[in-house]
Design an enzyme around this catalytic site. Structure first.
Site, mmCIF file in Angstrom:
data_model
loop_
_atom_site.group_PDB
_atom_site.id
_atom_site.type_symbol
_atom_site.label_atom_id
_atom_site.label_comp_id
_atom_site.label_asym_id
_atom_site.label_seq_id
_atom_site.Cartn_x
_atom_site.Cartn_y
_atom_site.Cartn_z
ATOM 1 N N HIS A 1 -0.610 12.974 15.730
ATOM 2 C CA HIS A 1 -1.824 13.283 14.973
ATOM 3 C C HIS A 1 -2.658 12.050 14.616
ATOM 4 C CE1 HIS A 1 1.028 12.022 11.959
ATOM 5 N NE2 HIS A 1 -0.014 11.735 11.199
ATOM 6 N N HIS B 1 -7.476 9.381 12.971
ATOM 7 C CA HIS B 1 -6.585 10.400 12.413
ATOM 8 C C HIS B 1 -7.102 11.768 12.829
ATOM 9 C CE1 HIS B 1 -4.002 12.431 9.516
ATOM 10 N NE2 HIS B 1 -3.394 11.280 9.329
#
Length: 152
Positions: free
Chosen positions: A57, A71
């Protein structure tokens, strides 16, 4: 001075509009947020350098003395990698624009482990003071590899 490229397509927003207070408050660093469109897309390296950290992620690339964190979504760590395909490895050398992670923001659940999931993608420069980037001329919408801003 190096340029930071858009790691993914989407609408560019000020970091202060991030749904996560830590990113919005620039506690991680200054930057911006990209609101990606629906559909599978491959996120690319925003700068050339070394992959210092990579998770399904999120990842950090360090080059020319600056680190850039990308992110993919907010609270997506709770998905434990489900829905992300990682293409790079920690410690590898990448060129700006190299494929890093493939994901589909429209496939994210609305929540995981009791926390709301957002598709917003913070792009943050690490280890520099808040408000230290010239973000006065941000584009409205970007494609992967489009210029975003210059590193300090």
């Amino acid at each position: 001075m190096s340029e930071v490229l858009a790691p993914c397509a989407g609408r560019v927003l000020p970091i202060t509009e991030c749904v996560d207070e830590v990113f919005a408050g620039q506690l991680v660093g200054p930057g911006l947020v990209i609101d990606p469109p629906d559909g599978s897309q491959t996120v690319v390296a925003p700068i050339a350098g070394t992959v210092m950290k990579i998770h399904p992620h999120a990842f950090v690339v360090v080059g020319e003395g600056a680190g850039v964190l990308v992110h993919l979504g907010i609270n997506t760590v709770r998905l434990e990698g489900a829905g992300f395909e990682v293409h790079a490895t920690q410690g590898s050398i990448v060129t700006a624009g190299d494929p890093m992670i493939t994901w589909d923001p429209s496939a994210l659940p609305s929540e995981a482990a009791g926390q709301a999931i957002s598709r917003q993608v913070p792009v943050v420069v690490l280890d520099v003071p808040a408000d230290s980037l010239d973000l006065s001329d941000l584009p409205g919408d970007v494609a992967p590899g489009d210029p975003l801003f210059a590193l300090p």
